[in-house]
Design an enzyme around this catalytic site. Sequence first.
Site, PDB file in Angstrom:
ATOM      1  N   GLU A 188     101.560  32.285 -21.471  1.00  0.00           N
ATOM      2  CA  GLU A 188     102.773  32.097 -22.272  1.00  0.00           C
ATOM      3  C   GLU A 188     104.059  32.401 -21.514  1.00  0.00           C
ATOM      4  OE1 GLU A 188     102.393  33.192 -26.483  1.00  0.00           O
ATOM      5  OE2 GLU A 188     104.542  33.507 -26.527  1.00  0.00           O
ATOM      6  N   ARG A 239     103.507  27.471 -23.932  1.00  0.00           N
ATOM      7  CA  ARG A 239     102.580  28.045 -24.922  1.00  0.00           C
ATOM      8  C   ARG A 239     103.347  28.671 -26.090  1.00  0.00           C
ATOM      9  NH1 ARG A 239      96.976  31.549 -24.180  1.00  0.00           N
ATOM     10  NH2 ARG A 239      96.672  31.867 -26.422  1.00  0.00           N
ATOM     11  N   HIS A 258     104.952  36.685 -39.166  1.00  0.00           N
ATOM     12  CA  HIS A 258     104.413  38.021 -38.867  1.00  0.00           C
ATOM     13  C   HIS A 258     105.239  39.094 -39.563  1.00  0.00           C
ATOM     14  CE1 HIS A 258     102.139  36.950 -34.884  1.00  0.00           C
ATOM     15  NE2 HIS A 258     101.446  36.667 -35.962  1.00  0.00           N
ATOM     16  N   ARG A 305      86.680  48.590 -18.233  1.00  0.00           N
ATOM     17  CA  ARG A 305      87.636  47.741 -17.483  1.00  0.00           C
ATOM     18  C   ARG A 305      87.334  46.243 -17.600  1.00  0.00           C
ATOM     19  NH1 ARG A 305      87.759  52.005 -13.531  1.00  0.00           N
ATOM     20  NH2 ARG A 305      89.580  53.252 -14.046  1.00  0.00           N
ATOM     21  N   LYS A 356      94.183  35.146 -26.279  1.00  0.00           N
ATOM     22  CA  LYS A 356      95.120  36.192 -26.727  1.00  0.00           C
ATOM     23  C   LYS A 356      94.331  37.192 -27.551  1.00  0.00           C
ATOM     24  CE  LYS A 356      99.725  34.230 -27.201  1.00  0.00           C
ATOM     25  NZ  LYS A 356     100.772  33.851 -28.167  1.00  0.00           N
ATOM     26  N   HIS A 374      97.458  35.982 -43.475  1.00  0.00           N
ATOM     27  CA  HIS A 374      98.114  35.544 -42.240  1.00  0.00           C
ATOM     28  C   HIS A 374      98.553  34.073 -42.320  1.00  0.00           C
ATOM     29  CE1 HIS A 374      99.060  35.301 -37.994  1.00  0.00           C
ATOM     30  NE2 HIS A 374      98.325  34.208 -37.927  1.00  0.00           N
ATOM     31  N   GLU A 380      97.338  26.784 -39.770  1.00  0.00           N
ATOM     32  CA  GLU A 380      97.353  26.649 -38.304  1.00  0.00           C
ATOM     33  C   GLU A 380      97.024  25.210 -37.903  1.00  0.00           C
ATOM     34  OE1 GLU A 380      98.572  28.921 -36.397  1.00  0.00           O
ATOM     35  OE2 GLU A 380      98.035  30.935 -37.072  1.00  0.00           O
ATOM     36  N   HIS A 418     105.606  31.800 -36.556  1.00  0.00           N
ATOM     37  CA  HIS A 418     104.935  33.095 -36.447  1.00  0.00           C
ATOM     38  C   HIS A 418     105.881  34.295 -36.458  1.00  0.00           C
ATOM     39  CE1 HIS A 418     101.386  30.766 -35.854  1.00  0.00           C
ATOM     40  NE2 HIS A 418     100.638  31.805 -35.546  1.00  0.00           N
ATOM     41  N   ASN A 429     103.714  29.492 -31.366  1.00  0.00           N
ATOM     42  CA  ASN A 429     104.213  30.529 -32.272  1.00  0.00           C
ATOM     43  C   ASN A 429     105.089  29.945 -33.383  1.00  0.00           C
ATOM     44  OD1 ASN A 429     103.005  32.673 -30.816  1.00  0.00           O
ATOM     45  ND2 ASN A 429     104.630  32.496 -29.288  1.00  0.00           N
ATOM     46  N   LYS A 486      95.173  22.733 -28.744  1.00  0.00           N
ATOM     47  CA  LYS A 486      95.428  24.076 -28.192  1.00  0.00           C
ATOM     48  C   LYS A 486      94.933  24.178 -26.748  1.00  0.00           C
ATOM     49  CE  LYS A 486      95.439  28.983 -28.968  1.00  0.00           C
ATOM     50  NZ  LYS A 486      95.335  30.119 -29.865  1.00  0.00           N
TER      51      LYS A 486
HETATM   52  P1  NAD Z   1      90.316  37.508 -41.291  1.00  0.00           P
HETATM   53  O1  NAD Z   1      89.671  37.743 -39.994  1.00  0.00           O
HETATM   54  O2  NAD Z   1      90.822  38.685 -42.046  1.00  0.00           O
HETATM   55  O3  NAD Z   1      89.338  36.641 -42.185  1.00  0.00           O
HETATM   56  C1  NAD Z   1      89.705  36.298 -43.496  1.00  0.00           C
HETATM   57  C2  NAD Z   1      88.673  36.825 -44.507  1.00  0.00           C
HETATM   58  O4  NAD Z   1      87.582  35.926 -44.523  1.00  0.00           O
HETATM   59  C3  NAD Z   1      88.092  38.187 -44.172  1.00  0.00           C
HETATM   60  O5  NAD Z   1      87.851  38.889 -45.358  1.00  0.00           O
HETATM   61  C4  NAD Z   1      86.773  37.827 -43.490  1.00  0.00           C
HETATM   62  O6  NAD Z   1      85.806  38.858 -43.556  1.00  0.00           O
HETATM   63  C5  NAD Z   1      86.363  36.638 -44.317  1.00  0.00           C
HETATM   64  N1  NAD Z   1      85.458  35.701 -43.665  1.00  0.00           N
HETATM   65  C6  NAD Z   1      85.556  35.191 -42.404  1.00  0.00           C
HETATM   66  N2  NAD Z   1      84.595  34.282 -42.225  1.00  0.00           N
HETATM   67  C7  NAD Z   1      83.879  34.211 -43.365  1.00  0.00           C
HETATM   68  C8  NAD Z   1      82.777  33.430 -43.792  1.00  0.00           C
HETATM   69  N3  NAD Z   1      82.253  32.486 -43.009  1.00  0.00           N
HETATM   70  N4  NAD Z   1      82.283  33.644 -45.030  1.00  0.00           N
HETATM   71  C9  NAD Z   1      82.853  34.560 -45.860  1.00  0.00           C
HETATM   72  N5  NAD Z   1      83.916  35.305 -45.527  1.00  0.00           N
HETATM   73  C10 NAD Z   1      84.416  35.124 -44.290  1.00  0.00           C
HETATM   74  O7  NAD Z   1      91.599  36.566 -41.109  1.00  0.00           O
HETATM   75  P2  NAD Z   1      91.782  35.149 -40.428  1.00  0.00           P
HETATM   76  O8  NAD Z   1      92.694  34.414 -41.308  1.00  0.00           O
HETATM   77  O9  NAD Z   1      90.516  34.556 -40.008  1.00  0.00           O
HETATM   78  O10 NAD Z   1      92.574  35.514 -39.083  1.00  0.00           O
HETATM   79  C11 NAD Z   1      93.820  36.147 -39.119  1.00  0.00           C
HETATM   80  C12 NAD Z   1      94.001  36.953 -37.862  1.00  0.00           C
HETATM   81  O11 NAD Z   1      93.970  36.088 -36.721  1.00  0.00           O
HETATM   82  C13 NAD Z   1      95.318  37.682 -37.793  1.00  0.00           C
HETATM   83  O12 NAD Z   1      95.103  39.013 -37.372  1.00  0.00           O
HETATM   84  C14 NAD Z   1      96.104  36.918 -36.737  1.00  0.00           C
HETATM   85  O13 NAD Z   1      97.030  37.732 -36.078  1.00  0.00           O
HETATM   86  C15 NAD Z   1      95.013  36.444 -35.842  1.00  0.00           C
HETATM   87  N6  NAD Z   1      95.352  35.269 -35.040  1.00  0.00           N
HETATM   88  C16 NAD Z   1      95.203  35.354 -33.690  1.00  0.00           C
HETATM   89  C17 NAD Z   1      95.481  34.254 -32.907  1.00  0.00           C
HETATM   90  C18 NAD Z   1      95.248  34.316 -31.417  1.00  0.00           C
HETATM   91  O14 NAD Z   1      95.595  33.373 -30.712  1.00  0.00           O
HETATM   92  N7  NAD Z   1      94.642  35.361 -30.904  1.00  0.00           N
HETATM   93  C19 NAD Z   1      95.930  33.062 -33.478  1.00  0.00           C
HETATM   94  C20 NAD Z   1      96.069  33.008 -34.872  1.00  0.00           C
HETATM   95  C21 NAD Z   1      95.771  34.126 -35.645  1.00  0.00           C
HETATM   96  N1  GLY Z   2      98.387  31.557 -31.628  1.00  0.00           N
HETATM   97  C1  GLY Z   2      99.314  31.490 -30.540  1.00  0.00           C
HETATM   98  C2  GLY Z   2      98.695  31.358 -29.194  1.00  0.00           C
HETATM   99  O1  GLY Z   2      97.482  31.382 -29.056  1.00  0.00           O
HETATM  100  O2  GLY Z   2      99.392  31.269 -28.222  1.00  0.00           O
END
Ligand code: NAD
Ligand code: GLY
Length: 366
Positions: free
Chosen positions: A237, A241, A252, A121, A143, A265, A185, A248, A245, A227
Site C-alpha cells: 500500500e 492499493r 471504521h 518470528r 493485511k 463492518h 465489499e 473505510h 480503502n 483484488k
Molecule cells: P466476522 O469475522 O465477525 O464474521 C461475521 C459473523 O459471522 C461472526 O459472528 C462469525 O462467527 C460468523 N460466521 C462467519 N462465517 C460463518 C459461517 N460460515 N456460518 C455461520 N456463521 C459464520 O466479520 P466479517 O464481516 O467476516 O469480517 C470483518 C472483519 O474483517 C473486520 O475486522 C475487518 O476489519 C476485517 N477486514 C479485513 C480486511 C483485510 O484486508 N485484512 C478487509 C476487509 C475486512
Molecule cells: N481491504 C483493504 C486492503 O486489503 O488493502
Amino acid sequence: MRDFLVRVENKAYPVIVCSSLFSSHEWLKQIQFPSRKGVIITNTTVGPLYAEKVKKLFAEEKFDLSVVVVPDGEEYKELATAAEIYHELLRVECDRTSFLIALGGGVITDITGFVASTYMRGIPYFQFPTSLLAQVDSSIGGKTGVNLSEGKNLVGTFYQPEGVFIGLDFLETLPEREYVEGWSEIAKAAFLRGGDFLALLSPNVHSILARDPVILEELVFRSVHFKKGIVEEDEKEKGIRGILNYGHTLGHALEKTSGYGVLRHGEAISVGMMGAILIAEKMGYVSGDTVEMQKEILEKLGLPVTVPYAVDREQLVQTLLKDKKTVARSIRLVLLKDFGDPIYGVPVEFETVFAILPALIEEGPS
Ligand code: NAD
Ligand code: GLY
C-alpha cells in the site's frame, strides 16, 4: 472450481474458488504444505460447525491438526486474544515448521494472519474464509491486524498467506445480516472497477439475495480477481492499493464510535462509501446522478446508507484524527471521479466531512 496465483514479492500463492472444499481432495493434494502439523484457529460460532470437518479432510491426507477456539466478535480482535492464541500454540507444541489455518470470518483471518506473522518470528498460514466478506476481501492480500481501544487495525503487519481456499458452501450457514454485509465489499470492488462488473449488480439483486450459486461464484471470483490485480501492483500500500480503502476511513470511525458489533463492518463500510461519494459531490468530482446510482445499488442489496441512530460526533472526530491515513488534521480519502475511476490520498478538510455528516447520521450524542 476456478483458481489463480497471487504473485507478490518473493512468492506466489494459490487462490481457489469452488462450490465446496469438502467434495474432493484433489485441490488439497496439489498444495505444498511446510509439514504435516497444523493448527486451526477458529471461533465459538464457526468452530462447532466446521472445525471437525476440516480436521477430517486433512486427516485423510495424513495431516495432524489441533484446534484453537477464541470468542466470536470484533471486540475480540485485540492483542489479548492474540496473546491467548500464542499460549495455546505453545501448549499444542506448534513450532516453526507448523502452519496455521484461519477458519472463520474477517476477524479470524485478520488475527490468525497477525499471529502467524509474529509467533516465533513468523510461521506459514492458510486462509479458509467462511463469511462472504472474508471470502471476497480480508483473506486475500496479506493485511493482518488487531484493534486497539483507540481504533481499528492500528496494530498489524503485511504478511501473505500460503494459500486462500474459498468454499462457497460455507455461506449456507451464514446468517442473513452477515451475508448482506459481505456485499458491501463486493459493491466496493464493483464501484472501483466499474464497467461490466458493476453492470452485473443491479439486474442480479434478486439472485444475489437468494444466494444463487452461479451469480455468487461469478461475483466472488470477480471481486477476488480484482483484488489480486491491485495487491500484485502494490503489495504494501505505497500507492494504488489505497483505493481498496474506499469508504473505510469514515466506515471504521463509525464502526468504532458506535461500539463494535452494533454496526457490522460491512454495514459501516456501506455508510462510509456513501459519505465518500457525498464528499466527492461536494468537492465537485461527481454528479448527483452518480451519488444516486451508488445509493440505489447499496439499498437494493439491503445495505444501510445512513446510520439509523445518533453517533457522538466528538468521538467520531477523535477517531478520525487517529486514523492511519490522517495527516496534520486533514484526512486522506479515496474518492470516485466516476465508477471505475477512483483517486486516492485526497486531502479532505474536516469541515467538508462535517458538512456531509447530517446526511449520514442522526444529530446528538449516542
Ligand atoms: P466476522 O469475522 O465477525 O464474521 C461475521 C459473523 O459471522 C461472526 O459472528 C462469525 O462467527 C460468523 N460466521 C462467519 N462465517 C460463518 C459461517 N460460515 N456460518 C455461520 N456463521 C459464520 O466479520 P466479517 O464481516 O467476516 O469480517 C470483518 C472483519 O474483517 C473486520 O475486522 C475487518 O476489519 C476485517 N477486514 C479485513 C480486511 C483485510 O484486508 N485484512 C478487509 C476487509 C475486512
Ligand atoms: N481491504 C483493504 C486492503 O486489503 O488493502
